[in-house]
Design an enzyme around this catalytic site. Structure first.
Site, mmCIF file in Angstrom:
data_model
loop_
_atom_site.group_PDB
_atom_site.id
_atom_site.type_symbol
_atom_site.label_atom_id
_atom_site.label_comp_id
_atom_site.label_asym_id
_atom_site.label_seq_id
_atom_site.Cartn_x
_atom_site.Cartn_y
_atom_site.Cartn_z
ATOM 1 N N LYS A 45 18.732 17.278 35.213
ATOM 2 C CA LYS A 45 19.162 17.542 36.594
ATOM 3 C C LYS A 45 19.173 16.243 37.401
ATOM 4 C CE LYS A 45 16.048 18.962 39.702
ATOM 5 N NZ LYS A 45 15.921 18.168 40.940
ATOM 6 N N ASN A 46 18.093 15.453 37.256
ATOM 7 C CA ASN A 46 17.952 14.268 38.110
ATOM 8 C C ASN A 46 18.804 13.099 37.652
ATOM 9 O OD1 ASN A 46 16.330 15.748 39.723
ATOM 10 N ND2 ASN A 46 14.403 14.883 38.982
ATOM 11 N N ARG A 115 18.897 17.528 49.279
ATOM 12 C CA ARG A 115 18.460 16.187 49.658
ATOM 13 C C ARG A 115 19.180 15.117 48.846
ATOM 14 N NH1 ARG A 115 15.003 13.840 48.985
ATOM 15 N NH2 ARG A 115 14.632 12.769 50.930
ATOM 16 N N CYS A 139 11.171 18.405 52.764
ATOM 17 C CA CYS A 139 11.209 19.645 51.987
ATOM 18 C C CYS A 139 9.771 20.083 51.780
ATOM 19 C CB CYS A 139 11.928 19.405 50.653
ATOM 20 S SG CYS A 139 10.961 18.378 49.550
ATOM 21 N N ARG A 144 9.790 13.071 52.716
ATOM 22 C CA ARG A 144 10.920 12.496 51.973
ATOM 23 C C ARG A 144 11.756 11.519 52.820
ATOM 24 N NH1 ARG A 144 11.791 16.114 47.658
ATOM 25 N NH2 ARG A 144 12.761 14.383 46.551
ATOM 26 N N PRO A 145 11.136 10.482 53.380
ATOM 27 C CA PRO A 145 11.897 9.516 54.192
ATOM 28 C C PRO A 145 12.887 8.731 53.340
ATOM 29 C CG PRO A 145 9.704 8.687 53.763
ATOM 30 C CD PRO A 145 9.722 10.097 53.245
ATOM 31 N N VAL A 146 13.829 8.074 53.995
ATOM 32 C CA VAL A 146 14.817 7.248 53.285
ATOM 33 C C VAL A 146 14.825 5.822 53.814
ATOM 34 C CG1 VAL A 146 16.329 9.147 52.548
ATOM 35 C CG2 VAL A 146 16.633 8.103 54.819
ATOM 36 N N ASP A 147 13.692 5.403 54.391
ATOM 37 C CA ASP A 147 13.625 4.052 54.970
ATOM 38 C C ASP A 147 13.877 2.953 53.945
ATOM 39 O OD1 ASP A 147 11.079 5.171 54.068
ATOM 40 O OD2 ASP A 147 10.266 3.200 54.545
ATOM 41 N N LEU A 148 13.448 3.156 52.714
ATOM 42 C CA LEU A 148 13.649 2.110 51.691
ATOM 43 C C LEU A 148 15.127 1.993 51.332
ATOM 44 C CD1 LEU A 148 10.571 2.867 49.399
ATOM 45 C CD2 LEU A 148 10.791 1.093 51.163
ATOM 46 N N ASP A 332 6.690 15.411 38.567
ATOM 47 C CA ASP A 332 7.490 16.623 38.312
ATOM 48 C C ASP A 332 6.880 17.509 37.243
ATOM 49 O OD1 ASP A 332 10.768 15.066 38.809
ATOM 50 O OD2 ASP A 332 9.172 15.659 40.181
ATOM 51 N N VAL A 354 2.110 10.767 44.390
ATOM 52 C CA VAL A 354 3.503 10.444 44.718
ATOM 53 C C VAL A 354 3.984 11.153 45.972
ATOM 54 C CG1 VAL A 354 5.888 10.502 43.864
ATOM 55 C CG2 VAL A 354 4.012 9.947 42.291
ATOM 56 N N ARG A 424 17.442 26.168 41.152
ATOM 57 C CA ARG A 424 17.926 24.827 41.503
ATOM 58 C C ARG A 424 17.786 23.873 40.318
ATOM 59 N NH1 ARG A 424 14.616 22.221 45.387
ATOM 60 N NH2 ARG A 424 16.009 20.555 44.800
HETATM 61 C C1 EPZ Z 1 13.283 11.691 42.700
HETATM 62 O O1 EPZ Z 1 13.097 11.997 44.071
HETATM 63 C C2 EPZ Z 1 13.465 13.028 41.996
HETATM 64 N N1 EPZ Z 1 14.641 13.715 42.523
HETATM 65 C C3 EPZ Z 1 12.231 13.907 42.210
HETATM 66 O O2 EPZ Z 1 12.411 15.102 41.459
HETATM 67 C C4 EPZ Z 1 11.009 13.159 41.657
HETATM 68 O O3 EPZ Z 1 9.853 13.932 41.902
HETATM 69 C C5 EPZ Z 1 10.885 11.797 42.343
HETATM 70 O O4 EPZ Z 1 12.116 11.048 42.162
HETATM 71 C C6 EPZ Z 1 9.738 10.975 41.780
HETATM 72 O O5 EPZ Z 1 9.900 10.803 40.406
HETATM 73 C C7 EPZ Z 1 15.877 13.340 42.102
HETATM 74 O O6 EPZ Z 1 16.024 12.421 41.303
HETATM 75 C C8 EPZ Z 1 17.038 14.100 42.647
HETATM 76 P P1 EPZ Z 1 11.121 8.776 45.384
HETATM 77 P P2 EPZ Z 1 13.114 10.797 45.175
HETATM 78 O O7 EPZ Z 1 12.093 8.138 46.296
HETATM 79 O O8 EPZ Z 1 14.101 9.779 44.778
HETATM 80 C C9 EPZ Z 1 8.499 7.833 49.180
HETATM 81 C C10 EPZ Z 1 12.314 17.423 41.061
HETATM 82 O O9 EPZ Z 1 11.395 18.257 41.083
HETATM 83 N N2 EPZ Z 1 9.709 7.214 49.738
HETATM 84 O O10 EPZ Z 1 10.706 8.076 44.128
HETATM 85 O O11 EPZ Z 1 13.225 11.411 46.502
HETATM 86 C C11 EPZ Z 1 8.606 9.343 49.129
HETATM 87 O O12 EPZ Z 1 8.250 9.907 50.368
HETATM 88 C C12 EPZ Z 1 12.431 16.371 42.153
HETATM 89 O O13 EPZ Z 1 13.186 17.351 40.157
HETATM 90 C C13 EPZ Z 1 9.614 6.514 50.938
HETATM 91 O O14 EPZ Z 1 8.544 6.423 51.541
HETATM 92 O O15 EPZ Z 1 11.632 10.231 44.974
HETATM 93 C C14 EPZ Z 1 7.640 9.731 48.038
HETATM 94 O O16 EPZ Z 1 6.342 9.800 48.580
HETATM 95 C C15 EPZ Z 1 11.338 16.508 43.198
HETATM 96 N N3 EPZ Z 1 10.736 5.955 51.458
HETATM 97 C C16 EPZ Z 1 7.711 8.542 47.075
HETATM 98 O O17 EPZ Z 1 8.347 7.470 47.808
HETATM 99 C C17 EPZ Z 1 11.957 6.033 50.835
HETATM 100 O O18 EPZ Z 1 12.942 5.488 51.348
HETATM 101 C C18 EPZ Z 1 8.532 8.817 45.826
HETATM 102 O O19 EPZ Z 1 9.831 9.181 46.257
HETATM 103 C C19 EPZ Z 1 12.032 6.740 49.611
HETATM 104 C C20 EPZ Z 1 10.900 7.316 49.079
#
Ligand code: EPZ
Length: 457
Positions: A45-46, A115, A139, A144-148, A332, A354, A424
């Site tokens: 999926k991812n 998302r 969620c 789930r911020p996107v600042d990075l 996950d 995480v 999903r």
């Molecule tokens: C991906 O989410 C996966 N989703 C998630 O799978 C998975 O749990 C996650 O990576 C970690 O492996 C998809 O690929 C669609 P992150 P993502 O950015 O990219 C923080 C599932 O169940 N963060 O690595 O959103 C964030 O808040 C889903 O299949 C920032 O602070 O994960 C979190 O605490 C759930 N700023 C941590 O990083 C940012 O700009 C990890 O998030 C981005 C992230």
């Protein structure tokens, strides 16, 4: 490849998958049944979600194979169509034609349901020099911020303003072309790594992403982009170097198997003390999960390069888990392992590092007789000899999988509401479990659903 017919993408999905959020369907599980046999693992999926967004980078038709039939995939398809992409689905093969994407605005009503749709921002900026994508909400598992993502795009020359919940981004300068940059990620974010890697494929110059995420889905995306002609080195390590090229070209690419689905079925075998095999799978993607299954007492044997066999222990024992970015133990798989450790002999501690709110399944597992205490981001688990079937509610995707696993092992009948979470991320989970001998069924309706059940205890 012949031009794909622009058809309504979502019509290809069984209506179960397109059930609305209020769907009152309930999953009934009769526990205590041993499983046996072989289960086929679907595409990841991812990977599917981000590779679909990656197809926006290509001005020609691309083909993705091994695409799972999931609600989230259907939603990503709708978002891409709203941006002007032509989509055609035949079985697990998805043809995408982004030759004439004109619209740079992703519709809020679709983005708010998925998302991962935020992944379109990098490719839109790279292709069009402009992107307007609604800020993805939080969620169940966190803010789930996107600042990075945003800070990295700004480092590559994008102007980004966020107002009224909309991320408005455009590339400064006449060329409208992003510029290569050296970017350090404060956290190895999977999504931010993927967004910036996609944006950099068409940027002017070289981009280096340091402290990059190393998840297999990142490497899968890089391999897909390289198959389209992108120049990417180091994907799967913590430093990724991308040299921008003027444009990309068609490719026909097969998505990796879903390591989380595979891990979920391995736990299904361990928790029900059943021997089962699964394929296709890439064992290297499951190193941490396999290590923890062995710590619990199970054996995981590589029967063939892409096939694993789970041999259960006589009695599962406790172990500790800390979720970490890959190659650490995957967040996950945390909920699924909690169900397993709830029934393992001894005391275990699970630390979720995480996401800040990914322990909501504790309350539901305790309703089934588990003995789990929350202490900040730690779950203190005292193993119990038995769980009792009970009515429970799924709170998020992987929590719903954990409740299914608990229901398979519990004594009596478990009913699970909130199946839209399950749909999903898992393709035909019920059918796959039924094929292994599990006694479960999806029944419509809510209140009297349990009265006419064939699964009498
Ligand atoms: C991906 O989410 C996966 N989703 C998630 O799978 C998975 O749990 C996650 O990576 C970690 O492996 C998809 O690929 C669609 P992150 P993502 O950015 O990219 C923080 C599932 O169940 N963060 O690595 O959103 C964030 O808040 C889903 O299949 C920032 O602070 O994960 C979190 O605490 C759930 N700023 C941590 O990083 C940012 O700009 C990890 O998030 C981005 C992230």
């Amino acid at each position: 490849m012949q031009e794909g017919r622009a058809i309504t993408f979502t019509s290809n999905l069984p209506n179960t998958f397109m059930a609305s959020e209020e769907d009152s369907a309930i999953l009934e599980i009769l526990g205590g049944q041993r499983l046996s046999g072989h289960v086929a693992i679907s595409g990841a999926k991812n990977s599917a979600l981000v590779l679909m967004a990656g197809a926006l980078l290509c001005p020609q038709e691309c083909r993705l194979r091994n695409v799972p039939s999931l609600v989230d995939v259907g939603r990503m398809g709708e978002i891409l169509m709203a941006l002007g992409v032509k989509l055609e689905r035949q079985g697990d093969c998805l043809t995408l034609n982004a030759s004439s994407i004109g619209e740079s605005r992703a519709p809020y009503e679709l983005v708010s349901q998925l998302r991962a749709s935020f992944f379109v921002i990098g490719p839109l900026l790279a292709r069009l020099g402009v992107a307007r994508v609604p800020l993805p909400g939080g969620c169940a598992i966190g803010a789930r911020p996107v600042d990075l993502h945003v800070r990295g795009l700004q480092a590559m020359g994008a102007e980004v303003q966020i107002d009224h919940g909309m991320v408005n981004a455009y590339v400064r300068g006449a060329s409208k072309r992003l510029k290569g940059a050296k970017i350090y990620l404060d956290y190895p974010s999977v999504g931010a790594t993927e967004t910036l890697m996609m944006a950099a494929t068409l940027a002017d110059g070289e981009t280096i992403i340091e402290n990059a995420a190393q998840e297999p889905e990142v490497a899968d995306l890089a391999n897909f982009c390289r198959a389209m002609g992108a120049k990417i080195r180091g994907a799967g390590t913590n430093t990724i170097t991308i040299s921008g090229v003027p444009s990309l070209h068609s490719t026909d690419y097969s998505i990796i198997p879903d390591r989380v689905e595979a891990g979920t079925f391995l736990v299904a075998g361990a928790i029900t003390y059943s021997e089962l095999s699964l394929s296709p799978v890439i064992p290297d993607h499951l190193t941490a999960v396999i290590a923890k299954l062995q710590a619990v007492g199970a054996q995981v044997i590589t029967e063939a390069p892409n096939r694993l066999r789970l041999i259960p222990s006589d009695r599962n024992r406790a172990t500790d888990i800390e979720t970490l970015p890959y190659p650490g133990f995957p967040t996950d798989m945390q909920a699924q392992f909690m169900a397993l450790l709830a029934l393992s002999e001894g005391n275990s501690v699970i630390t979720e590092t995480v996401f800040e709110n990914r322990l909501r399944h504790v309350a539901e597992l305790n309703r089934m007789g588990a003995n789990i205490r929350l202490k900040g981001c730690n779950a203190i688990i005292r193993g119990v000899p038995m769980l009792s079937g009970a009515p429970v509610v799924a709170t998020d995707l992987r929590a719903s999988a954990a409740l299914v696993l608990a229901g398979l092992a519990a004594n009596g009948k478990t009913t699970i509401q909130g199946l839209h979470h399950l749909d999903r991320g898992y393709e035909q989970l019920e059918a796959k479990l039924q094929k292994l001998g599990a006694r479960l069924q999806r029944v419509k309706g809510s209140s009297d659903a349990g009265n006419n059940s064939a699964l009498e205890t």
